[in-house]
Design an enzyme around this catalytic site. Structure first.
Site, mmCIF file in Angstrom:
data_model
loop_
_atom_site.group_PDB
_atom_site.id
_atom_site.type_symbol
_atom_site.label_atom_id
_atom_site.label_comp_id
_atom_site.label_asym_id
_atom_site.label_seq_id
_atom_site.Cartn_x
_atom_site.Cartn_y
_atom_site.Cartn_z
ATOM 1 N N ASP A 482 16.744 4.153 55.180
ATOM 2 C CA ASP A 482 17.967 4.449 55.901
ATOM 3 C C ASP A 482 17.610 4.944 57.296
ATOM 4 O O ASP A 482 16.664 5.719 57.467
ATOM 5 C CB ASP A 482 18.755 5.524 55.153
ATOM 6 C CG ASP A 482 19.949 6.003 55.943
ATOM 7 O OD1 ASP A 482 20.810 5.178 56.281
ATOM 8 O OD2 ASP A 482 20.016 7.221 56.227
ATOM 9 N N ASP A 678 18.706 10.263 52.759
ATOM 10 C CA ASP A 678 18.888 11.698 52.935
ATOM 11 C C ASP A 678 19.482 12.375 51.712
ATOM 12 O O ASP A 678 19.748 13.573 51.734
ATOM 13 C CB ASP A 678 19.741 11.998 54.173
ATOM 14 C CG ASP A 678 21.120 11.345 54.088
ATOM 15 O OD1 ASP A 678 21.507 10.938 52.994
ATOM 16 O OD2 ASP A 678 21.791 11.255 55.129
ATOM 17 N N ASP A 682 23.497 8.370 50.673
ATOM 18 C CA ASP A 682 22.563 7.350 50.190
ATOM 19 C C ASP A 682 22.370 7.415 48.676
ATOM 20 O O ASP A 682 21.559 6.665 48.122
ATOM 21 C CB ASP A 682 21.196 7.515 50.867
ATOM 22 C CG ASP A 682 21.268 7.265 52.358
ATOM 23 O OD1 ASP A 682 22.002 6.350 52.766
ATOM 24 O OD2 ASP A 682 20.602 7.987 53.106
#
Length: 790
Positions: A482, A678, A682
C-alpha cells in the site's frame, strides 16, 4: 444505503453470506470479518495475569487462563496435562506446550475460579502456576540431582575403569570380584546406581509412566526401559554371584539424558523468557481521576474509554491512550524494542506498557481501553502454544516411531536368541536398539527453532501472530504494498511554497483555527518563519468553509484554502501560480492558496512524501523471483513517477480501499502474495493475502495481520522475511539431522554393531545437536541488527 458491517463504507453492491451476519462492501471485508469473528470466539482473550474476557463457547460462558507448567519435556507430557484437564469437571479443554512450558485452559467461571486451576492440573510431579515461578528453586533442585548423580555416577565408572573394563578386555582387574571383597564393591556400585536411576533419573521415569498412562509412548519410555532393564539384569547378576553387570549402562543413559534435558531447559528458557518478562511487567491497577479532581485506584479492567489516569515518573502506562496533560520522555523499549525514549506531549498517542521516565502524565484512555503490552502478551502466549505444520507432522511421526522401536527391539532380541546367541548378548542388542533411538530430536526440532524466531523478531519490534509465517513467507511470489501510510510517511507536510514571510505568517494565523491535517502541516512549517518586528499576527472573526478558512488580519479578509474556492470568492490567481497548483494536483498533492485584496498572494503545496528508506527496502525485497506491486488511490498521472523505479514492477492506481482485497485475490492466482499495509483500511487485503504485514503498535488490534511491525519503519519488512527464511532453514536442518541420525543408528543397533554404552552417548548427542543448533542466533539483515538491538 446500508454501511459495511466491517469498515462502515457505503455498500453500492452489498455482499452477504449465510454464515455471517451483516452486509459488506466487498468480499475482502466479509473475509476479514470472518477472521476477526473466529479469533474472537477461540476463547483466547487472556492478557497474561488474570485479565480475562468472557466468550460464549461449549454452550456456556467460558474464560481462558494461561498457566506455567513445570516438568514438561515431551509430547506425552502435553497429552497428560490435556488429559487431566479434559477429565476435570468445569474445564472444557486445554492445550499444553512443552516447548514453552505452558498450558492454555478454557474453563467455566461458574464452576472454578482462575486461582483453582493450578491445583487441579498439578499432578504426577507436574507443577502448574498462574505466574511464572522463580527459576532459582527449580534450578537448585535440578542442579542438586545432577551434582549428586554425577558424583555417584563417577564412583560407579571409576570401579568399571579400574576393575571391570580390564577384565572385559581380556586382562585382570585389581580385585577378584568373585571374592567377598568383590561382592562388597558390587553392592556399593548397586547402591550408587540406584541413586542415579531413581533420584537423578526421576523426571525420566515419571515421563515414561505418564506416557503409558496416556497411551502415548515417548522417548522417556525407551530410555526408562533401557535403563531399568540394564539395572534389573545387573541386580539379578549381583544377587546370583555373577560379575557380568551393566550398571555403567544405566548410569551413562540416565546422566546423558538428564544433562541433555538440563541443557535443553536452559535453551528453552532463553528462547521464551521474553514472554515471562512481558507478563511480569503487566500493569494490574491504574490511578483514575475522579469528578472531584482527586484520584482512585482501580483495576485496569475497570477502565472505560474516555477515563483519565495519572501516571507518575517511573511507572508504566496502564492502557493505550492519548496524553491529556503533561510532557515527558517515554521509554517504549519493552513493547517496540526502540532503545531511546521518545518525548510525548498533549495530543500524542501513548502505548500501554511504556514507562514514563521523568515527569508525570495524565492519559485519556483510548477507545479500546486495552494495553498494547497486554495484547502483545496475549499474542505471545497463543503463538508459543501453537503447533505449525512441520511440528504436527513431526508429532505424528514420533507417535508411530516409539511403538515401532519397541517392536524392533523385541525382534532384535528374539531373533538373536532364537539364532543361538546367548541371552545376555541378545538382551544387550535389544537394549541398544531402545537406547539409540531418539524421537526427542523430532519433538524439539520445530518448537525450539520457532521460539528462537519469535524472540529474535520481538527484539526487533516485530510481532509474529501466526507461526505458519515461517513456512509461507519464504515462498512469497508477489509483494503488494500500500502506498499511503506504508510506502509514504502518512503525515501531511509542506513540500513546496511560493510565499514571502508575510504570506506565511498570515496563512499560519488563519490555519491555527482549523483541525485539518493540511492546516496542521502549514502551522507546523510556519513555526520556522521569522516573526519580524511588532506584535504577533492574530486572526479574528475566523470562519470555516468546506474548502478553506478565512479570518480578518489588520483589516484584510485573508482566505486560505483550495485555489478553486479562492477563485470563486473573486481572488485572482496569476498564470504562474495556477500552473504550479495544477502540477501539484497531478502529483497527488494539495495546493493551498493564500489571498487578500482581491488576489492570491502565495501558494503552499502540502503532500504525503515517500519514506526515506522506502524504495531501498522494496529493492531489497524484490529479488529475482519476487514481484513488487504498489497499490495506490492516486490518479494514474500522480502514480506515474513510481513506475520509473527499478524496485517496483507494477503500480496499480486509483484503487479504492474496498477494492484492495479483490486485487490481492487476483494476484494470488499467480502465486503466494504478501500484503504490506497500515492495519486499518487495509485490513481486508491483509486478511486476503497469504502473509499480511501491518505497521504500528495499534495494528496489534488488527486480527487480519499475520505480522505486526511495532514501529513505523519500513526497514523491518526485510527482517520479517529473513527471519522466516532462517527459521524454516533451522527447522529443516533439525528435522534432517533427526531423521538421518535414526536412519543410521537404528540399523547399526539392530545388527549388533552398537553396544548400550555407545548407544546412550549417541542418543544424547543427537538431542543435544538439535538443541544446540536451535540455540544459535538467527541471522537478521545488517541494517536491522545495527539499528534496533535494545
Amino acid at each position: 444505503m446500508p454501511a459495511c458491517t466491517y469498515c462502515d463504507a457505503p455498500t453500492d453492491a452489498p455482499v452477504t453470506a449465510d454464515d455471517v451476519d451483516g452486509v459488506f462492501c466487498c468480499s475482502g471485508c466479509l473475509e476479514a470479518h470472518r477472521v476477526a469473528d473466529e479469533a474472537e470466539h477461540e476463547g483466547c482473550c487472556h492478557h497474561g495475569d488474570g485479565h480475562n474476557h468472557n466468550h460464549e463457547a461449549h454452550g456456556a460462558e467460558t474464560e481462558t487462563a494461561f498457566l506455567h507448567v513445570r516438568g514438561m519435556h515431551c509430547t506425552s507430557c502435553e497429552d497428560f496435562i490435556e488429559t487431566v484437564a479434559a477429565s476435570t469437571d468445569g474445564i472444557h479443554e486445554a492445550e499444553a506446550s512443552y516447548a514453552s512450558d505452558m498450558a492454555k485452559v478454557a474453563y467455566d467461571p461458574s464452576r472454578h475460579d482462575e486461582s483453582d486451576l493450578p491445583a487441579l492440573l498439578s499432578q504426577a510431579g507436574y507443577e502448574a502456576h498462574l505466574e511464572a515461578p522463580a527459576d532459582e528453586a527449580a534450578d537448585q533442585n535440578t542442579a542438586a540431582r545432577l551434582i549428586f548423580g554425577g558424583f555417584f555416577g563417577m564412583m560407579v565408572m571409576a570401579v568399571y575403569i579400574v576393575l571391570l573394563y580390564p577384565v572385559h578386555l581380556g586382562g585382570e582387574g585389581l580385585v577378584d570380584l568373585g571374592a567377598d571383597g568383590g561382592t562388597y564393591i558390587l553392592t556399593n556400585v548397586w547402591a550408587f546406581t540406584t541413586f542415579v536411576l531413581f533420584v537423578t533419573g526421576w523426571p525420566t521415569l515419571r515421563g515414561a509412566a505418564v506416557s503409558l498412562r496416556v497411551l502415548q509412548p515417548n522417548m522417556d519410555l525407551l530410555v526408562g526401559l533401557a535403563a531399568v532393564s540394564a539395572y534389573l539384569y545387573s541386580t539379578g547378576a549381583v544377587l546370583t554371584g555373577q560379575t557380568d553387570v551393566y550398571f555403567d549402562v544405566t548410569v551413562v543413559i540416565i546422566m546423558a539424558v538428564s544433562l541433555g534435558h538440563y541443557y535443553e531447559d536452559q535453551v528453552k528458557r532463553r528462547a521464551t523468557d521474553l514472554l515471562s518478562t512481558l507478563t511480569r511487567e503487566q500493569v494490574d491497577e491504574a490511578r483514575r481521576t475522579t469528578e472531584g479532581g482527586g484520584t482512585e485506584t482501580v483495576a485496569v479492567d475497570a477502565l472505560m474509554p474516555g477515563d483519565r489516569v495519572q501516571v507518575r515518573a517511573g511507572e508504566r502506562i496502564p492502557v493505550d491512550g492519548t496524553v491529556a496533560e503533561g510532557r515527558a520522555a517515554v521509554d517504549e523499549s519493552l513493547v517496540t524494542g526502540e532503545s531511546l525514549p521518545v518525548t510525548r506531549t498533549e495530543g500524542d498517542d501513548v502505548i500501554g506498557g511504556a514507562v514514563v521516565t521523568n515527569n508525570a502524565l495524565t492519559i485519556e484512555v483510548g477507545d479500546a481501553a486495552e494495553s498494547t503490552l497486554d495484547r502483545l502478551v496475549h499474542l505471545m502466549w497463543n503463538i508459543q502454544s501453537s503447533h505449525p505444520g512441520a511440528q504436527r507432522v513431526a508429532d505424528r511421526i514420533a507417535a508411530v516411531f516409539v511403538p515401532l522401536v519397541l517392536v524392533l527391539a523385541a525382534v532384535a532380541f528374539g531373533g538373536q536368541w532364537i539364532s543361538g546367541t546367548s541371552a545376555t548378548t541378545a538382551l544387550l542388542t535389544g537394549l541398544s536398539v531402545l537406547i539409540v533411538s531418539c524421537p526427542c530430536a523430532l519433538g524439539l526440532a520445530t518448537p525450539l527453532a520457532v521460539a528462537s524466531g519469535l524472540r529474535t523478531a520481538l527484539e526487533h519490534g516485530i510481532v509474529i501472530r501466526d507461526v505458519s509465517l515461517f513456512e509461507t513467507a519464504p515462498d512469497i511470489d508477489t509483494l503488494a504494498v500500500d502506498k499511503t501510510g506504508t510506502l509514504t510517511t502518512g503525515a501531511m507536510q509542506v513540500v513546496d511554497a511560493v510565499a514571502d514571510a508575510t504570506t506565511w505568517r498570515r496563512a499560519r494565523a488563519v490555519e491555527q483555527h482549523a483541525a485539518h491535517p493540511v492546516a496542521r502541516a502549514i502551522v507546523k512549517n510556519g513555526e520556522a518563519v521569522p516573526a519580524g518586528d511588532g506584535a504577533p499576527i492574530v486572526a479574528t472573526d475566523v470562519r470555516s468553509h468546506p474548502r478553506g478558512v478565512e479570518g480578518r488580519i489588520d483589516g484584510d479578509r485573508v482566505r486560505v484554502g483550495h485555489p478553486e474556492w479562492l477563485a470563486a470568492e473573486g481572488l485572482d490567481m496569476g498564470t504562474q501560480l495556477a500552473e504550479r497548483a495544477e502540477a501539484a494536483q497531478q502529483n497527488a498533492q494539495v495546493p493551498v492558496a493564500v489571498g487578500w485584496d482581491g488576489a492570491v498572494q502565495g501558494l503552499i503545496v502540502v503532500g504525503d512524501t515517500l519514506r526515506d528508506e522506502g524504495l531501498d527496502v522494496l529493492a531489497a525485497l524484490r529479488g529475482s523471483e519476487r514481484e513488487v506491486v504498489v497499490l495506490t488511490g492516486d490518479s494514474a498521472a500522480a502514480a506515474r513517477p513510481l513506475r520509473t523505479h527499478d524496485a517496483i514492477d507494477r503500480v496499480i492506481a486509483e484503487v479504492q480501499p474496498a477494492e484492495k482485497s479483490d486485487l490481492v485475490r487476483g494476484l494470488r492466482d499467480d502465486g503466494a502474495v504478501a500484503m504490506i499495509g497500515d492495519g486499518s483500511n487495509d485490513a481486508p487485503a491483509l486478511a486476503e493475502a497469504d502473509v499480511g504485514v501491518a505497521f504500528g503498535p495499534t495494528a496489534l488490534a488488527a486480527d487480519s495481520a499475520d505480522v505486526v511491525i511495532l514501529r513505523g519503519d519500513l526497514t523491518h519488512v526485510p527482517t520479517v522475511f529473513s527471519l522466516a527464511q532462517a527459521a524454516r532453514r533451522r527447522i529443516r536442518q533439525n528435522l534432517a539431522w533427526a531423521f538421518l541420525y535414526n536412519a543410521v543408528a537404528i540399523p547399526l543397533a539392530l545388527a549388533g554393531l552398537i553396544n548400550p554404552l555407545f548407544a546412550a552417548l549417541a542418543m544424547a548427542a543427537s538431542s543435544l545437536g538439535v538443541v544446540g543448533n536451535s540455540a544459535r542466533p538467527l541471522p537478521v539483515p545488517a541494517h536491522s541488527a545495527d539499528r534496533d538491538t535494545p
